[in-house]
Enzyme design. Structure first.
Site, PDB file in Angstrom:
ATOM      1  N   SER A 282       0.828  -1.220   0.000  1.00 62.56           N
ATOM      2  CA  SER A 282       0.000   0.000   0.000  1.00 62.56           C
ATOM      3  C   SER A 282       0.860   1.267   0.000  1.00 62.56           C
ATOM      4  CB  SER A 282      -0.997   0.009   1.167  1.00 62.56           C
ATOM      5  OG  SER A 282      -0.358   0.190   2.390  1.00 62.56           O
TER       6      SER A 282
ATOM      7  N   LEU B 128      19.262  -4.806   4.670  1.00 60.33           N
ATOM      8  CA  LEU B 128      20.163  -4.655   3.524  1.00 60.33           C
ATOM      9  C   LEU B 128      21.608  -4.897   3.947  1.00 60.33           C
ATOM     10  CD1 LEU B 128      18.802  -1.492   1.667  1.00 60.33           C
ATOM     11  CD2 LEU B 128      17.957  -3.845   1.610  1.00 60.33           C
TER      12      LEU B 128
ATOM     13  N   HIS C  54       8.568   2.940   8.730  1.00 53.91           N
ATOM     14  CA  HIS C  54       8.370   1.986   9.825  1.00 53.91           C
ATOM     15  C   HIS C  54       7.201   2.468  10.683  1.00 53.91           C
ATOM     16  CE1 HIS C  54       9.425  -1.063  12.739  1.00 53.91           C
ATOM     17  NE2 HIS C  54       9.300  -0.149  13.691  1.00 53.91           N
TER      18      HIS C  54
ATOM     19  N   ASP D 192      20.372   2.518   7.040  1.00 51.36           N
ATOM     20  CA  ASP D 192      21.772   2.104   7.169  1.00 51.36           C
ATOM     21  C   ASP D 192      21.787   0.584   7.370  1.00 51.36           C
ATOM     22  OD1 ASP D 192      21.138   1.725   9.821  1.00 51.36           O
ATOM     23  OD2 ASP D 192      22.159   3.543  10.520  1.00 51.36           O
ATOM     24  N   GLU D 193      22.917   0.075   7.881  1.00 47.71           N
ATOM     25  CA  GLU D 193      23.014  -1.388   7.950  1.00 47.71           C
ATOM     26  C   GLU D 193      22.277  -1.982   9.145  1.00 47.71           C
ATOM     27  OE1 GLU D 193      27.221  -1.167   7.781  1.00 47.71           O
ATOM     28  OE2 GLU D 193      26.838  -0.008   5.972  1.00 47.71           O
TER      29      GLU D 193
ATOM     30  N   GLU E 166       0.838   6.800   7.174  1.00 45.67           N
ATOM     31  CA  GLU E 166       2.065   6.383   6.484  1.00 45.67           C
ATOM     32  C   GLU E 166       2.095   6.863   5.035  1.00 45.67           C
ATOM     33  OE1 GLU E 166       3.440   2.337   6.777  1.00 45.67           O
ATOM     34  OE2 GLU E 166       2.521   2.077   8.732  1.00 45.67           O
TER      35      GLU E 166
HETATM   36  C1  GRF Z   1       3.901  -0.761   6.767  1.00 48.69           C
HETATM   37  O1  GRF Z   1       3.272  -0.688   8.014  1.00 48.69           O
HETATM   38  C2  GRF Z   1       5.299  -0.217   6.850  1.00 48.69           C
HETATM   39  O2  GRF Z   1       5.453   0.807   7.775  1.00 48.69           O
HETATM   40  C3  GRF Z   1       6.097  -1.431   7.300  1.00 48.69           C
HETATM   41  O3  GRF Z   1       5.496  -2.513   6.659  1.00 48.69           O
HETATM   42  C4  GRF Z   1       4.134  -2.200   6.338  1.00 48.69           C
HETATM   43  C5  GRF Z   1       4.013  -2.352   4.868  1.00 48.69           C
HETATM   44  O4  GRF Z   1       2.699  -2.169   4.407  1.00 48.69           O
HETATM   45  N1  GRF Z   1       7.504  -1.274   7.011  1.00 48.69           N
HETATM   46  P1  GRF Z   1       2.448  -2.026   2.854  1.00 48.69           P
HETATM   47  O5  GRF Z   1       3.053  -3.263   2.197  1.00 48.69           O
HETATM   48  O6  GRF Z   1       3.101  -0.768   2.376  1.00 48.69           O
HETATM   49  O7  GRF Z   1       0.961  -1.995   2.698  1.00 48.69           O
END
Ligand code: GRF
Length: 205
Positions: A12, A92, A108, A140-141, A173
């Site tokens: 998404s 990564l 995140h 970063d790593e 997000e």
């Molecule tokens: C999101 O909550 C993002 O913050 C996390 O993983 C989820 C991914 O959701 N890293 P989508 O695949 O973008 O719908």
């Protein structure tokens, strides 16, 4: 600017970025490719529907460096300059991070540095937090680590379940990721204009 997006699942956030590029909200850019490390990622069909090239590069028991090298080569082949991790569930390698210095970002669903890793919403609720949110940061790593670009906060409500909290954060997000990409593209353009000015200056002197 060519953007590459890495996913592992629903996609998404990837859709939010692809749509913002298509509408011009993220200006003068193109999503060159969406790469998944999982063949069954639901996001792949959503990218294809939007006319974006997709690739599946599975790890298949290979070493992280080998897998990452194939992804880096695919991104470089397509002239990708900015890499967005959007629900990409792998750490990564240092080689990958060095291949795109300051140009890999991640989203995140917590207010980092609090609650990196998995099962974020369960842990936030169990700890009795009153607020949570999302963070877009340079990669970063280390896991969910690196300089913060921006954060958005939401309240944690008394009757929240991990699902209701996750949905409230996910709404934030999408806008946060678009805003962060706009911000770093503006910075990259300013840097490249500066380089042109400096190059012109040194060529004349
Ligand atoms: C999101 O909550 C993002 O913050 C996390 O993983 C989820 C991914 O959701 N890293 P989508 O695949 O973008 O719908």
């Amino acid at each position: 600017m060519e953007i590459g997006i890495l996913i592992s699942g629903r996609g998404s956030n990837m859709v939010a970025l692809v749509d913002a590029v298509a509408s011009g909200e993220i200006p003068a850019s193109e999503v060159a490719v969406v790469i998944s490390d999982k063949a069954d990622a639901a996001g792949l069909a959503k990218a294809e529907e939007r006319g974006v090239e997709t690739l599946v590069i599975e790890r298949k028991g290979r070493k992280r460096e080998e897998h990452d090298a194939e992804i880096v080569a695919a991104l470089k082949d397509r002239g990708v300059e900015i890499v967005c991790l959007a629900g990409y569930m792998r750490l990564l390698s240092p080689m990958f991070v060095r291949a795109f210095p300051d140009r890999i970002i991640n989203i995140h669903p917590s207010l980092l540095p609090a609650y990196p890793g998995l099962n974020v919403h369960e842990r936030v609720i169990a700890a009795g937090e009153k607020r949570s949110g999302c963070t877009v940061h340079y990669v970063d790593e280390l896991l969910d680590h690196g300089e913060v670009i921006l954060q958005r906060e939401v309240p944690v409500l008394p009757d929240d379940t991990p699902e209701t909290l996750s949905a409230r954060i996910l709404e934030q997000e999408h806008g946060a990721y678009v805003e962060a990409v706009k911000k770093i593209l503006t910075r990259e353009r300013a840097r490249s204009e500066q380089r042109e000015i400096e190059y012109g200056f040194s060529a004349r002197h």
